[in-house]
Each structure stands twice: as C-alpha cells, then as structure tokens.
Design an enzyme around this catalytic site. Structure first.
Site, PDB file in Angstrom:
ATOM      1  N   LYS A 299       4.275  11.554   0.783  1.00  0.00           N
ATOM      2  CA  LYS A 299       3.316  10.639   0.383  1.00  0.00           C
ATOM      3  C   LYS A 299       4.064   9.544  -0.459  1.00  0.00           C
ATOM      4  O   LYS A 299       5.279   9.574  -0.959  1.00  0.00           O
ATOM      5  CB  LYS A 299       2.321  11.390  -0.746  1.00  0.00           C
ATOM      6  CG  LYS A 299       1.572  12.607  -0.155  1.00  0.00           C
ATOM      7  CD  LYS A 299       0.784  13.287  -0.972  1.00  0.00           C
ATOM      8  CE  LYS A 299      -0.124  14.214  -0.219  1.00  0.00           C
ATOM      9  NZ  LYS A 299      -0.965  14.983  -1.358  1.00  0.00           N
ATOM     10  N   GLY A 300       3.278   8.465  -0.396  1.00  0.00           N
ATOM     11  CA  GLY A 300       3.929   7.260  -1.191  1.00  0.00           C
ATOM     12  C   GLY A 300       3.944   7.252  -2.708  1.00  0.00           C
ATOM     13  O   GLY A 300       3.227   8.033  -3.422  1.00  0.00           O
TER      14      GLY A 300
ATOM     15  N   ALA B 257       0.838  -1.096   0.059  1.00  0.00           N
ATOM     16  CA  ALA B 257       0.086  -0.106  -0.061  1.00  0.00           C
ATOM     17  C   ALA B 257       0.928   1.261  -0.001  1.00  0.00           C
ATOM     18  O   ALA B 257       0.617   2.469   0.514  1.00  0.00           O
ATOM     19  CB  ALA B 257      -0.930   0.020   1.155  1.00  0.00           C
TER      20      ALA B 257
ATOM     21  N   GLY C 156       4.499   4.346  -4.890  1.00  0.00           N
ATOM     22  CA  GLY C 156       4.880   2.963  -5.490  1.00  0.00           C
ATOM     23  C   GLY C 156       3.759   2.747  -6.723  1.00  0.00           C
ATOM     24  O   GLY C 156       4.251   1.877  -7.366  1.00  0.00           O
ATOM     25  N   GLU C 157       2.791   3.504  -6.651  1.00  0.00           N
ATOM     26  CA  GLU C 157       1.592   2.951  -7.510  1.00  0.00           C
ATOM     27  C   GLU C 157       1.133   3.846  -8.769  1.00  0.00           C
ATOM     28  O   GLU C 157       0.533   3.435  -9.548  1.00  0.00           O
ATOM     29  CB  GLU C 157       0.613   2.464  -6.568  1.00  0.00           C
ATOM     30  CG  GLU C 157       0.850   1.216  -5.608  1.00  0.00           C
ATOM     31  CD  GLU C 157       0.060   0.986  -4.584  1.00  0.00           C
ATOM     32  OE1 GLU C 157      -0.834   0.003  -4.640  1.00  0.00           O
ATOM     33  OE2 GLU C 157       0.138   1.505  -3.555  1.00  0.00           O
TER      34      GLU C 157
END
Ligand SMILES: Cc1cc2nc3c(=O)[nH]c(=O)nc-3n(C[C@H](O)[C@H](O)[C@H](O)COP(=O)(O)OP(=O)(O)OC[C@H]3O[C@@H](n4cnc5c(N)ncnc54)[C@H](O)[C@@H]3O)c2cc1C
Lengths: 285, 757
Positions: B712-713, B529, B715-716
């Site tokens: 904030k991430g 996530a 990865g996606e």
C-alpha cells in the site's frame, strides 16, 4: 525577484565612503552593510537604489571597544560578534542573551548591529536594546559628525532621523552598573521570526528594592522605547509577581499597538502584558 | 522457483538517489540552460477581479534586450488548460486560459509575458508593461452567496452529492444529534524548488522539448501536445531532479504551455523560472473548506448517519484537478468508522483568489479534521473518552473487504484490508497512553494546560489504471529499469530497484531506474496519489519475473541445465545447491546481446487503503496562545514496507506539512483580494525548531490482497490527520471539548478562545 539595476561602490576608507555617499545620496544611494534586510527588499523591488555604497571593506568600522564607560560598536560589527560576551561588564551577558533571538545563525553571521538600527524594524532586538539602554548613535557625513540619542533616533516603522548622506559609523552603549540585573523575553510565531512583541528590562537592587528600572518595549509600537509608566511600577518595590504584573499592566495600557494582518491591536496589547512580565521574571533566573 | 537469497524488500537500504544530490550534482529546472535562450517573465494581474481593458507594452518593447511581449491575442488559438482528473463537464467553462482575456480573476493571474535576453531585463520590462484594468467587486468567501463569474455564469460551477443509506430516517430515529461548523484554512505544498519550465525546439529533429517536467510527464506531453498540435513523436518532456512535488508541482500551468508555444514560435529556447513571490500567488493553493456537519447517534454514541454540507473554495478557476479535492473530501469522510447512512453535499465555489489543486492528502486533511472533530464531539455528548468512542464506532476487521458504497477518482471505494482497532491499541501503547494520561492529570493539577489528542484515518493509494515497466540487462551487466512513473524526491529509484533486485536476484545498486522521460517509454501515469510503489512496484515485480525466467531459459541452454534447477544469486546464475559451474548475468547478456529484455504491466481498477492513528500531546500557553507539541506518535499500516526508512521519511516529512496547516501556514487575503502571504516572512512554514521529534510505528498487519507483495502507498499518512490530532489535544489541554473549530490555530485565535472563559 531580481533587483533593478544598480551600481555597487566599494570604498576602502571612511572618507572615501562618505564622499561617495554624499555624491549618490540624492540618487537614492544606500549603504549596504550585511544586506540581510536591504537585499531582500531589493529583490522584491520594494527598494530600487541606483547606487549601493558597500561598507564591508571599509577599514576601522569593525571595532568593538570598551573604554570603561561605554561600549562602542562599529558599523561592520556583525550580530554574531555578540554570541559570546564582548565585555565582562553585565552588558556583555545581556547582549549575548539578546543576540541569540535575532533571526537565524547564517543571518547573524552577516547582519550588523548598526545596520539593524539604521533599518529600524520595530521588532529589531538591537533597536530595543539601544532604546532601553539609551544608546548614542554617531552619524558621520562629509559635513561632520552628529551624536543622536536613542530617544530621538527612531522615526516610526523602518525610519530614523539619519540623513540620506549620513553613515551610522558607530553606536555607543553605556556600560551597566556592576550589580545590574537584566531580563529579556520575546514572543514570535517561530524561532527566529521577528518578535510580535519583545521586552528588555534592567534594574539594580537597593536594600531589596528595585531602583534605576528600565523597561524597554519593542515590536509593539512603531518604534521601540522605554515605558516610563511600567518603570514607575518597579522602582522602590521588591522584585516579584505583584510588581512585575503591575509593570506589565502599565506597559499594556500605555502603548499605541501596531496592527498587521496576523496581529490585531487588542492581541498585541494583551501580549505586551505577558511579555513585560516574563522579561522581568527572566531577570530573577 | 527458489527464493532469492538476497533480500531487498523490507530492508532500509540507502537511497540510490542521494549520491548526486549530496555531491552537488543535482540538476534542477533552473540548472537547465540552452545556448541563446530567452528568459520569460510573467506580467501578473495586480487586481483580484476586474475587466481587462488594455495592455500597453510599448515602453517594455522599447527596452534594450527585450525581444517580444505576448498578450492574449498571441495565444488566443490555444484552448484553456484541460482537466486531468475528476473533470465534470459542467466545470469546463471555468477552466483557465494561459493568459487572461477579458477578465482578470485573481492577483497573480498571468496577463502577459515578456521575452528578453536575461531574467533581469525581463523583470525590468515586465514592470514597464502597463495594464488598464477596471476593478470589479471580488468574491472572497466560498460561504457567501455566489457572485458573477462573467455575464452568464455564477461562481458555483457545481454541487457534488455523495450518499448512501436512508439519512433522513436515521436522523428521525436518533437519540441525539451533534452539529458542528468547521473550517480548514487555505494553505498548500510549497516545494523548496519553485516551478520552472524550459521550452526548446530542436530544429534538426523537428522536435519540441520541455525540460523541468515533474509528476505526470506523459499526461502533460499528450495534453500540451494536443493544445499545440504536436504529436507524441515530435514533442517530449524531460524530468530532471525535482525539489519537491506534494501534488502542486508538475501539473500543467499556464507558464508550461507558454514556454512551449513560444519555443515553437520563435525557434528560441525559452526559460522560465518562478520566483518565490510568484510561487505563493500563482502555483496551486489548496485545502480551504467550511463544513457544516451533523451526526445522528444512539445513546451509546454509535453513529447512525452523517450529513455534511461543505463549501469548497477553489479560487478563481478550475485547474487540472477539477473536482478532485472536494470529491475526495466527500468520498473519504466516513474514514474507519461504521456509518450506516451518509450524505455529503459539496458546493464547489470560485473566489477571486489563487486557483486550487491537490496537496498531499487532498480532501482528507480536510475531511479527517471534520470527522475526527465530530467523533470528539460525540464523545463529549455521550460522556465517554475519545478512545472509547472510537472503539465503539470502528469497522471491525471482520468487515473487510468493506465496500463503502461511494466512488472517487473513477473507482469504487472498497477498503481492501485493515484491523483498525489493533492499530489503535498499538498506537496508544507506543504513546504510553495510560502513563501520559496520569502525567497530564498531575501537571494539570499544577496549573499547566496540557492535553492529548487522537485521530484516526483511512488513506487511499495505488491509483491505477496501469503502469508499465521495461527492463534490460545491458551487455556491460548494468540493469536498466524504465518506467513512466516520476520522481518527486520520494525515493522511487531505490524502492523500484529493491523490488527488481529481490525478484531478479541481483544487487539493488546495479539497477539504474529511468523515469520521467517521455521519449524512453510510451506511456506512464507519473507520481501522485501515493501510487508508485503499488502500481509501478507491481509492474516492476512482474517484469522482473519475466526477465528472470528469460535469463534462466537462455542460461539453461548455455549451461546445459534445466532452467528449473537454476537460480540467480547476486547477479550470478548458479545451479541449485551451488554445485558446478556458474555464469554471470553480464556474461549471459554479452552472449545474447539485445535479448535480455522484458516488459510487463500492472493494471488495477481499485485503490488500496492504508490506515493510521496519530497521537499528539500539547502544552498551551494560555497567555500568548502558543502551542507546543510535546509528543507526537504516528502509527501507519502500509501493508508491506519496501524500505522502512523511506516510509518513515515520508511520514516524518508529511507531519511537518500537517503541522504547517494546523498551526502556521495560511494564505490570507484582505477584503479587496490582495494576497497578504507572499513571502516566507508572512507564509510561515514550520522549521526544524517547530517540528517536534516524533515516533513512527510502521505496521504490516494488513497486506493488500490486491497485489502479491501486499503493498500500500505511504506518501500521505504523515499529513492526513495532523490538524485533527492537534485540535483534539488542544481541546483537551483547555479542558473544553469542541474549542477548536478552525485551522490553523494561530496564537491570536487561540488566545481569543482562552480569553473567552
Ligand atoms: C529571515 C530573516 C529573519 C530576520 N529576523 C530578524 C530578527 O528576528 N530580528 C532582527 O532584528 N533582525 C532580523 N533580521 C534582519 C537582520 O537582523 C538584518 O541584518 C538587519 O536588520 C540589518 O542589518 P544589515 O547589516 O543586514 O543591513 P542591510 O540589510 O545591509 O541594510 C539595511 C538598511 O540599513 C541601511 N544601513 C545599513 N548599515 C548602515 C549604516 N551603518 N549607516 C546607515 N545606514 C545603514 C541600509 O542602507 C539599508 O537601508 C532578519 C533577516 C532575515 C533575512
């Protein structure tokens, strides 16, 4: 994906290879050339040969020879040998162009020309080349030598008229006339994939008209072959859109298309039209 | 406190992970060996749906080198594999047992395992195990009427509904209604390292170990432990190098449990390495959904309401992710737009295919495709271009933070920050949109089928609820950072080292990041996530702050200075202004052995929401149905990029997977449930030749207010909208709005669409 048990034989001479092959042929003995088709099949256990006759050490099978009439390609000659033209005859340029479309570089470093023919994948570029140019296959066994014409060599999907104890020792390709033109086009989902359909064409020009036209088609039917109906649309006509389209249409109408889960017959028939026309267009480039 | 002189956050420093990987010292699951180990091979169902009447292992057991064969009877005491996320109670009866008992429900389902001296013998023996299966009719489509799961249950375990606002009223008041049916094909993450698990029982310590762990080692330790009756003290998991995760790798699968159970039972090391064919039928699939969506709009194309009914094909069982994917699809569908009223009704359906789980941008690849197709359709309906229609519907920056009134993963969705319109402008500028439009018009006039597409999306990242970090400066001066996060190759060692280095005042290369080892830290949530940089990153910053003040306090005594006047620069404690003697951190560690330790945690109940824009330009070969991607631009706002090169790597890699789902990758089955995509010759991953050069724009316009670094991430965002953007571009190339309604767009399908004119 571990293969079933097998015994690997590594003969050094052709005689020795043929002798071992004769002994193990009945026991599902198989020749191992580049291994680029056989080894994956064994890993999936779709084939479980008890014996492998590895011909990679056999002397004399690695020759490519141009005697002015034919180009002779030995059983150990790799796809990569053709990356640069092997002869000044237009055939050299043709083979170099076609070779680039076979799989990927590492596979071309191992896979062999003769292995491709023996394996007889319907989409194989070399099988298409052999069929289009009317190659002659030289099969050897302890019983002797057989010459097999391309038109009677293939026997459907991944099947040939080679006998179990026969080694495809060499393939002879007739040299092209010095003024020959060639064109090639194939369509595949990704670079290096087996073609969903491929076409190789050659012809000469005589007073601006095409003559001696050959239209080979691969990947569309169980075996690659020349399509006479398409050739008839070319001979005696000027090269150009009208003739090329007519040849594509004729080829498309003449075939019995293969079907698989990604490609239905209708799509393949449709594709052939385009592939043949584009191969012909390539001949003008 | 003085600002550290060494800046590491925001710099594209080289990855700490690369040295072992590039020098051949990577150690993956298959590299783990124990003396005397047994190889395990799984006997899998060749039938999609059937009643398992009997298993005859006599021939296999008689083979040389075969130690044992297990069937359901040997594992009947083990419960089915529990849920990790979104575990709705009504889904529980549909969980998978580690071996099939009465029924088999997909080709590839484990029915027995063989233990043998080596992997070759194990495979020979597995082939000799005879299965007696009475075939039953399979259910192959989630959109068909549900069929029987067993005597009492049907193949629709649950229907999830998420809604807010008065949807019916909005549809009554609409000027127009736009309706679409859209489908995303079945595909999944296919890491180059297949799964693998090695169970080892250390008799001296009475400790069970599992090697080959990934993603969520602590959760798996606790859960497999509960299944086997082990505690945290006598069962540990170890993560080595991991060759890709993408959501699917590292979840608990039957094989993981069996190697552990067998290692305990036989007191022998048990090694299982998945082969590629197994991987493509046994590891989680994902993505397959069909949506029937309608939008109520006003005359200007402004959305009044969205109503979506969808069918989620979860394959044969509910695995660890339970309802996660359909839940996320439903919750994230509204995206960056103002949607005053919303309802999503998601049918969770089981079919006789490989069970499903999450795959990079789970639920969002699907719902972004659906939403962005809908927005394009609205544009066509009101006759404006695709950029204008988006501008009319985007949430403005002034709406932030924006509560969506929906929940997912146990959190309320509140978009924490964002300026969506600004990013759209930046992305279009990067793509040279105006010039691109002119070029396209010119080429189109020459008969070329070229077109451009745009897709926008909101991602989620940084899922809590917690993460811990423990830091220690060792007597030799080395700094150890221990976390319960995991590495699936994304670069967490580097990113954590950068945050720690900058906060503490040392060189990032002196930090050794330890992750994925359950015996080194009590708890941890792992890597999924897009959570690690946010959660573990903030925990790292906090622990580093603590360690820093501890070090300064201890140093102050020795240096007879006021801690307030000390600073740490490049591993050296110095006086402010640089005057007077200084002290190396390593000397301090030697002087105060065992004291330079700090721990801290970060807890968070809310996710943080990065957002992005993709622009694609394609050329369609209408005669063959081939698509060439000529240009691809990705703009992504990640709040704060700890290491821009790592973020770009995430985005570029994500794009390749997005393209796979858009044009190439698909798990196909025949009507009888036989899987047709079981090798890399049938399951087509895009290669370097199919993935076009792309342009990546990372922005930091909207730092998250929920953590001090604004993280904030990342990865996606490379994967999420790719299907949507490419579909939009193909429509444009064909000059036929709405032409693309399903993914992947294969040549055969596209040729059929082209031929329809
Ligand atoms: C990923 C991938 C992509 C590929 N893509 C293509 C492609 O696009 N086009 C293409 O044409 N090929 C492709 N191939 C196949 C490749 O070209 C093989 O090398 C070729 O098909 C077989 O040659 P080989 O020497 O490797 O034969 P092997 O694999 O060693 O043998 C294949 C079969 O032929 C038999 N055989 C081999 N040599 C002889 C001989 N001299 N006499 C009698 N029998 C013999 C073997 O017993 C075996 O049954 C691909 C392979 C891979 C792995």
């Amino acid at each position: 994906m571990k293969p079933a048990p097998f015994v690997r034989h590594v003969p050094r001479s052709l005689d020795e290879a043929l002798k071992i092959l004769a002994e193990v042929a009945g026991d599902d003995g198989r020749i191992l050339a580049g291994g680029q088709s056989l080894v994956p099949i064994m890993a999936f256990r779709l084939a479980k040969p008890a014996h492998l006759v590895d011909i990679n050490e056999v002397e004399g099978l690695d020759k490519i020879a141009d005697d002015g009439q034919t180009l002779t390609i030995g059983a150990r000659v790799r796809h990569a040998a053709f990356h640069k033209p092997v002869t000044a005859n237009p055939l050299g340029a043709l083979l170099a162009y076609v070779a680039r479309h076979i799989a990927h570089y590492p596979i071309r470093m191992r896979g062999t020309f003769c292995g491709s023919l023996a394996h007889a994948d319907p989409s194989s570029e070399w099988c298409l080349t052999a069929a289009t140019l009317d190659a002659v296959m030289i099969a050897k066994s302890v019983k002797g030598i057989r010459e097999i014409k391309a038109a009677s060599f293939f026997d459907g999907i991944m099947s040939t008229h080679l006998k179990e104890d026969e080694l495809l020792a060499e393939v002879r390709l007739p040299l092209l006339p010095a003024d020959a033109k060639f064109g090639f086009y194939e369509f595949s989902r990704r670079a290096g994939d087996f073609a969903m359909s491929a076409s190789l064409v050659t012809y000469r020009l005589d007073g601006g008209k095409m003559t001696d036209a050959r239209v080979g088609l691969g990947g569309a039917e169980a075996s690659p072959r020349r399509i006479a109906e398409a050739e008839a649309q070319l001979n005696g006509k000027a090269p150009g859109d009208a003739a090329f389209r007519a040849a594509g249409e004729a080829a498309s109408a003449a075939i019995e298309p293969l079907e698989d889960h990604q490609t239905d017959a209708a799509y393949r028939r449709d594709l052939v039209k385009v592939v043949v026309r584009r191969a012909l267009e390539h001949s003008l480039k | 406190m003085a600002e550290p002189k060494n800046k590491f956050i925001g710099r594209s420093v080289p990855r700490l992970e690369d040295r072992p990987l590039l020098t051949g010292r990577g150690r993956f699951a298959a590299d783990v060996n124990f003396p005397g180990q047994w190889a395990m091979r799984v006997v899998r169902s060749p039938v999609a749906h059937g009643r398992l009447r009997g298993i005859d292992a006599a021939a296999a057991l008689a083979m040389d080198g075969v130690h044992a064969v297990w069937t359901f009877a040997d594992v009947a005491h083990l419960p089915p594999i529990p849920f990790r996320l979104t575990g709705l109670v009504e889904l529980e009866p549909y969980r998978q047992h580690v071996l099939a008992s009465e029924y088999v429900r997909y080709v590839g389902e484990p029915v027995a395992v063989v233990f043998a001296a080596d992997a070759y013998i194990a495979e020979d023996a597995a082939e000799a195990v005879e299965l007696d299966i009475e075939p039953l009719k399979p259910v192959m489509k989630a959109t068909d009427e549900p069929g029987p799961f067993d005597e009492s249950k049907r193949t629709e375990p649950s229907v999830i509904v998420k809604s807010y606002g008065d949807v019916e009223a909005a549809f009554r008041q609409a000027d127009s209604i736009v309706t679409l049916e859209l489908a995303v094909g079945r595909h999944s993450g296919v890491p180059l390292e297949t799964r693998g698990a090695i169970g080892f029982y250390n008799e001296a310590l009475g400790r069970l170990e599992m090697h080959g762990a990934a993603k969520v080692p602590h959760w798996n330790r606790d859960t497999i432990g509960r299944m086997l009756g082990r505690t945290r003290d006598d069962f540990q998991l170890f993560e080595g190098h991991v060759g890709g995760g993408f959501g699917i790798r590292g979840e608990i699968y039957p094989e993981d449990v069996i190697v552990c159970a067998a290692a305990l039972h036989f007191k022998k090391p048990i090694k299982w390495i998945e082969d590629r064919r197994e991987h493509l039928i046994a590891a989680n699939h994902s993505r397959q959904q069909t949506h029937r969506i309608r939008a109520a709009i006003d005359r200007k194309g402004r959305i009044l309401a969205i109503d979506d009914e969808f069918f989620h094909d979860n394959g044969a069982y509910m695995r660890t992710h339970a309802a996660t994917v359909p839940d996320l699809a439903a919750a994230m569908l509204p995206g960056p737009y103002r949607v005053p009223a919303y309802r999503a009704t998601g049918h969770i359906r089981l079919t006789n295919k490989t069970p499903c789980g999450t795959y990079r941008a789970p639920g969002r690849y699907e719902s972004t495709f659906v939403r962005e197709r809908l927005i394009d359709a609205i544009a066509a309906n009101v006759g404006v271009n695709k950029v204008e229609i988006r501008k009319r519907n985007l949430l403005p920056q002034s709406a932030m933070p924006y509560a969506l009134n929906l929940d997912t993963l146990g959190t309320h969705i509140v978009y924490d920050s964002g300026d969506y319109a600004l990013l759209l402008d930046k992305a279009l500028e990067r793509a040279g949109w105006a010039k691109l439009q002119k070029e396209i018009a010119k080429r189109r006039a020459n008969g070329e089928k070229v077109g451009a597409g745009v897709a926008m999306f909101v991602e989620k990242s940084g899922l809590g609820p917690f993460d811990d970090v423990r830091l220690e400066i060792k007597a030799d001066g080395g700094i150890e950072l221990v976390t319960g996060a995991a590495s699936v190759g994304q670069g967490i060692e580097t990113a954590m080292a950068q945050i720690c280095a900058e906060t503490l005042g040392v060189d990032y290369a002196t930090i050794n990041v330890v992750h994925g080892q359950t015996d080194r830290i009590g708890r941890g949530l792992g890597a999924f996530a897009s959570r690690v940089t946010v959660m573990t990153g903030e925990a790292t910053r906090r622990a580093s702050e603590r360690l820093r003040s501890k070090a300064l306090t201890l140093a102050a005594e020795l240096m007879q200075a006021d801690p307030e006047q000390l600073d740490i620069v490049d591993g050296e404690i110095v006086r402010e202004g640089g005057a007077g003697p200084s002290m190396k951190l390593s000397d301090l560690a030697k002087a105060k052995p065992g004291e330079l330790i700090a721990e801290d945690s970060f807890e968070s109940k809310h996710m943080v929401y990065p957002y992005g824009v993709h622009v694609a330009a394609v050329r369609v070969d209408a005669e063959t149905g081939a698509v060439a991607i000529e240009k691809y631009v990705m703009a992504y706002d990640v709040g704060r990029a700890v290491n821009p090169t790592l973020v770009e790597g995430q985005i570029a890699g994500g794009l390749a997977q997005g393209i796979g789902g858009a044009l190439y990758e698909e798990f196909l089955y025949d009507e009888g449930g036989e899987p047709l995509s079981v090798t890399f010759a049938d399951y087509l991953m895009p290669t370097a030749r199919e993935v076009p050069p792309s342009s990546i724009l990372i922005t930091e316009d909207a730092p998250s207010p929920l953590n001090p670094l604004g993280l904030k991430g990342a990865g996606e965002g490379g994967t999420n909208p790719v299907g949507a953007a490419i579909a939009s571009a193909i429509d444009d190339a064909l000059q036929r709005p709405g032409a693309i309604v399903s993914l992947p767009v294969t040549p055969q399908r596209l040729r059929a669409i082209c031929a329809k004119t």
